[in-house]
Design an enzyme around this catalytic site. Structure first.
Site, PDB file in Angstrom:
ATOM      1  N   LEU A 158      -7.346   4.658   0.270  1.00  0.00           N
ATOM      2  CA  LEU A 158      -7.638   3.351  -0.313  1.00  0.00           C
ATOM      3  C   LEU A 158      -8.978   2.931   0.271  1.00  0.00           C
ATOM      4  O   LEU A 158      -9.098   2.715   1.475  1.00  0.00           O
ATOM      5  CB  LEU A 158      -6.547   2.343   0.047  1.00  0.00           C
ATOM      6  CG  LEU A 158      -6.712   0.926  -0.508  1.00  0.00           C
ATOM      7  CD1 LEU A 158      -6.609   0.929  -2.027  1.00  0.00           C
ATOM      8  CD2 LEU A 158      -5.656  -0.008   0.101  1.00  0.00           C
ATOM      9  N   ASN A 213      -4.945   6.325   8.978  1.00  0.00           N
ATOM     10  CA  ASN A 213      -4.442   5.214   8.168  1.00  0.00           C
ATOM     11  C   ASN A 213      -4.623   3.937   8.968  1.00  0.00           C
ATOM     12  O   ASN A 213      -4.134   3.836  10.095  1.00  0.00           O
ATOM     13  CB  ASN A 213      -2.961   5.440   7.840  1.00  0.00           C
ATOM     14  CG  ASN A 213      -2.316   4.219   7.196  1.00  0.00           C
ATOM     15  OD1 ASN A 213      -2.963   3.450   6.504  1.00  0.00           O
ATOM     16  ND2 ASN A 213      -1.018   4.051   7.432  1.00  0.00           N
ATOM     17  N   CYS A 233      -4.049   3.587   3.757  1.00  0.00           N
ATOM     18  CA  CYS A 233      -4.005   4.971   3.287  1.00  0.00           C
ATOM     19  C   CYS A 233      -2.641   5.576   3.563  1.00  0.00           C
ATOM     20  O   CYS A 233      -1.753   4.942   4.121  1.00  0.00           O
ATOM     21  CB  CYS A 233      -5.073   5.819   3.998  1.00  0.00           C
ATOM     22  SG  CYS A 233      -6.765   5.247   3.761  1.00  0.00           S
TER      23      CYS A 233
END
Length: 590
Positions: free
Chosen positions: A50, A75, A2
């Protein structure tokens, strides 16, 4: 996985929501599946997602827990999140999602700042406390996931990408002279907290940071790497270490299967990625998708290692994809590749990983990769000579540095001439306690510094440019800690990675174990001529380059005259090194 970003305003200043939205837009490729924004008071945090673990909307970010008064942007991937969730549930916590993001949030509430010590994975995250306004920021032990920041008089800003920070008009374009010295000398490795831009910093690996609304910032290291074996381990023979190595590596590879989407493998044909495929087969992961890339041969150097990747692909019946990069792909892709870099990087691997990731992203969203094995198991050519070294510090510098300080002085504009920053940095690092032999000191700086700001950063940037998540089992922190304790001679003996090779013999074919060491070869970026030379020359002689006055024009002309005479000890092109920096600055409007 991400992209994260945010602004923490000081002393009651309002949120700059528009700039945070701009940062998320710039990082769209890191997380093409979803966009999120959360604003409270003077704080605004953004996220590009993502979807890998818990792909439902329940795991949407920024994730807000109103009961706990916490919000998070994250992330990465926490591979042991399911075990931690069970532990937290026993303490009374209830969950509304099924992924790792919420586990981080609850873990921080339960265990405070020390929660990071319980995480096995790669991560960069920021947790904002609703009531106090404090923000807790953390980066994983090996720096697999990036975290850049800027601190001004009125705010603290952060993002997963350095270019995302440039949306703010008050960031200076001045070059950091210390970073420039590292870039030109320490094989383009710029250690944290420095970046090539003076105003923008990056959080050190294995470090947390607490930002308070009054503007104060506290930084704290939570991990370091010790090379001292235990009393029992001192008695181990090579066979004992090799057997235990496979136990740790099997566990690391199995953890990195944690996903709600298929996981493939980047198969170079070398020992490291081949061993991953072999151990995945042991775990029942047959017909796994594998991917290799090759380039045109040049000056007698092979541009691919398909012969070796084919051995593994055929042996384990993988769903293998061979990507052949042609000249008409490489040169036109260089500008996009350089634009995808959070910081300028010169390794030939960059364009290889960029083109490979483009192809792989059409098939899977997650891959395992062999990055890190050379640094933790002593696979590079500069390690064996250090076994009998009388001065490991200077021998390491002689093998690794791209140019001596005298040449650096001749290469750059006079305003950047100062101390020998790279030599001083390595000297300080070699003098730290916890590693006795010259080999272990070299392995430590390469594992904790060079690895983070060269191979790992390269893989993150190039895969994320295509919304592809790369996982690196050799950088499981438990495996790294174990490897550090293995005696140096058992790592660098037998041409390097001795203990890893012995461990691999019970798993994969000998043809890929006893072969000569290979690299990710892109000969055209080492022996620069033809269209590549024109690209480099146009960059270094451009009006923008003349205005910046980074490099001495006489030095540039000297290197351009015979590029093949200016190859670094690590087989890199000094010409390419300068051109990448100039081009990176141009594509980002600097």
């Amino acid at each position: 996985m991400c992209g994260i970003c945010g602004q923490i305003s000081f002393n009651g200043q309002p949120s700059d929501v528009e700039s945070v939205i701009k940062m998320t837009n710039i990082m769209k490729k890191r997380g093409p599946d979803a966009l999120g924004l959360h604003v409270h008071g003077g704080n605004a945090i953004g996220h590009r997602r993502l979807k890998i673990i818990d792909i439902s909307e329940r795991a949407h970010q920024p994730m807000v827990d109103n009961t706990l008064g916490l919000s998070i942007v994250f992330n990465g991937a926490i591979y042991n999140y399911q075990e931690l969730r069970v532990e937290l549930e026993k303490e009374g916590y209830c969950f509304f999602s099924h992924g790792d993001t919420e586990v981080i949030l609850k873990a921080y509430h339960a265990w405070g700042e020390s929660c990071v010590k319980r995480f096995n994975g790669m991560f960069a995250f920021a947790i904002v406390q609703r009531d106090s306004g404090k923000t807790f920021i953390a980066r994983d032990r090996l720096g697999i996931k990036p975290l850049y920041y800027v601190r001004t008089a009125n705010a603290f800003r952060f993002a997963s990408s350095l270019p995302a920070m440039l949306v703010y008009g008050d960031i200076s374009q001045d070059i950091d002279p210390i970073a420039l010295h590292h870039y030109m000398t320490f094989h383009s490795v710029v250690p944290a907290p420095h970046t090539i831009l003076k105003d923008i910093k990056k959080l050190k690996p294995g470090t947390t940071m607490t930002v308070v609304p009054d503007g104060s910032v506290k930084e704290k290291a939570y991990w370091s790497l010790d090379f001292t074996p235990s009393a029992d381990e001192v008695k181990y023979e090579l066979e004992d270490w090799a057997e235990l190595l496979l136990v740790y590596l099997r566990s690391a590879i199995k953890r990195r299967l944690t996903a709600d989407v298929p996981v493939g493998v980047l198969l170079s044909g070398g020992l490291d990625s081949s061993l991953i495929v072999g151990l995945l087969a042991e775990l029942g992961q047959w017909n796994v998708s594998t991917f290799s890339i090759g380039f045109k041969d040049l000056n007698g150097e092979n541009g691919n290692e398909f012969a070796y990747s084919d051995i593994i692909a055929n042996h384990y019946s993988t769903d293998h994809h061979k990507i052949e990069a042609h000249d008409n792909q490489v040169l036109p892709s260089l500008e996009r590749c350089i634009s995808a870099m959070s910081e300028p990087m010169v390794s030939h691997d960059c364009i290889g990983f960029y083109l490979l990731s483009e192809a792989v992203s059409q098939h899977v969203k997650v891959v395992q990769s062999g990055q890190g094995a050379d640094e933790i198991f002593g696979g590079y050519h500069w390690y064996p000579p250090l076994i009998d070294s009388r001065d490991g510090f200077y021998d390491y510098v002689g093998h690794f540095f791209d140019r001596p300080h005298t040449e650096y002085v001749a290469a750059v504009d006079s305003r950047f001439v100062g101390d020998d920053h790279s030599l001083d940095f390595v000297h300080r690092h070699f003098d730290q306690p916890g590693a006795q032999s010259p080999v272990d000191r070299a392995l430590r700086i390469d594992t904790t510094v060079m690895l983070t700001d060269d191979p790992v950063k390269r893989v993150d940037n190039m895969t994320m440019a295509w919304g592809l998540e790369a996982r690196v089992p050799f950088l499981d922190h438990e495996l790294v800690e174990f490897a550090a304790r293995i005696p140096a001679i058992m790592k660098v003996g037998n041409g390097g990675k001795h203990v890893l090779k012995e461990a691999a013999r019970s798993v994969i074919p000998a043809d890929v174990i006893d072969r000569p060491k290979g690299y990710f070869p892109v000969p055209a970026l080492k022996y620069i001529d033809g269209d590549y030379l024109a690209f480099v020359s146009d960059t270094l002689r451009s009006e923008k380059s003349r205005q910046r006055k980074l490099f001495n024009p006489d030095y540039v002309d000297h290197v351009l005259e015979k590029p093949e005479d200016h190859i670094t000890p690590l087989n890199g092109s000094k010409l390419w090194q300068m051109a990448v920096l100039e081009h990176w600055l141009s594509v980002h409007g600097l």
